[in-house]
Motif scaffolding. Structure first.
Motif: not given
Length: 115
Positions: A53-71
Motif C-alpha cells: 500500500h503506497h499512498p499517492v503523494v503529490q510531487p513537492v513544488h519547488h520555487q522556480k523563476r522564469k530564466p532570461t535569455m542571459k541566464d
C-alpha cells in the motif's frame, strides 16, 4: 632409450602463479532452456507477506523563476566549463541557472516595505 623425455605439447608452460587461466577447450552442445515461474522464497521471520500500500503523494513544488535569455546562455557556458574542467558541481550550477532553479532573486532580507 633417450635420456630426456620429449614433450608432445609444444605450447610454452605457464607458471602456477600466473594470473591468466590456461585456455580450456569446451565442447559446445545445443541446449534448450525452459523457464518456469515460482513464488519467491519467504523468510522464516515473516509470517505473512506484506501488502503493498503506497499512498499517492503529490510531487513537492519547488520555487522556480522564469530564466532570461542571459541566464540560459550563461548557464550553458557554465555547464560547458564544468564539463571541460571535470567539475560536476559547476556543471550542475549551469543546469540550475538554465532551468531557473538556482535560487536567484529569492534571498532578500526585507521583502515588503510598507510606508
Amino acid at each position: 632409450m633417450p635420456l630426456m623425455r620429449t614433450r608432445y605439447n609444444t605450447a610454452p608452460r605457464r607458471s602456477i602463479f600466473s594470473r591468466r587461466a590456461a585456455p580450456r577447450h569446451h565442447h559446445t552442445v545445443a541446449t534448450t532452456t525452459t523457464t518456469t515461474t515460482r513464488k519467491p522464497r519467504r523468510s522464516i521471520f515473516r509470517t505473512r507477506p506484506r501488502a503493498h500500500h503506497h499512498p499517492v503523494v503529490q510531487p513537492v513544488h519547488h520555487q522556480k523563476r522564469k530564466p532570461t535569455m542571459k541566464d540560459k546562455v550563461s548557464g550553458a557556458l557554465l555547464k560547458l566549463k564544468g564539463s571541460l574542467t571535470h567539475r560536476p558541481g559547476l556543471k550542475a550550477a549551469g543546469t540550475r541557472r538554465m532551468h531557473g532553479t538556482d535560487g536567484r532573486g529569492s534571498h532578500r532580507r526585507y521583502r515588503h516595505h510598507f510606508m
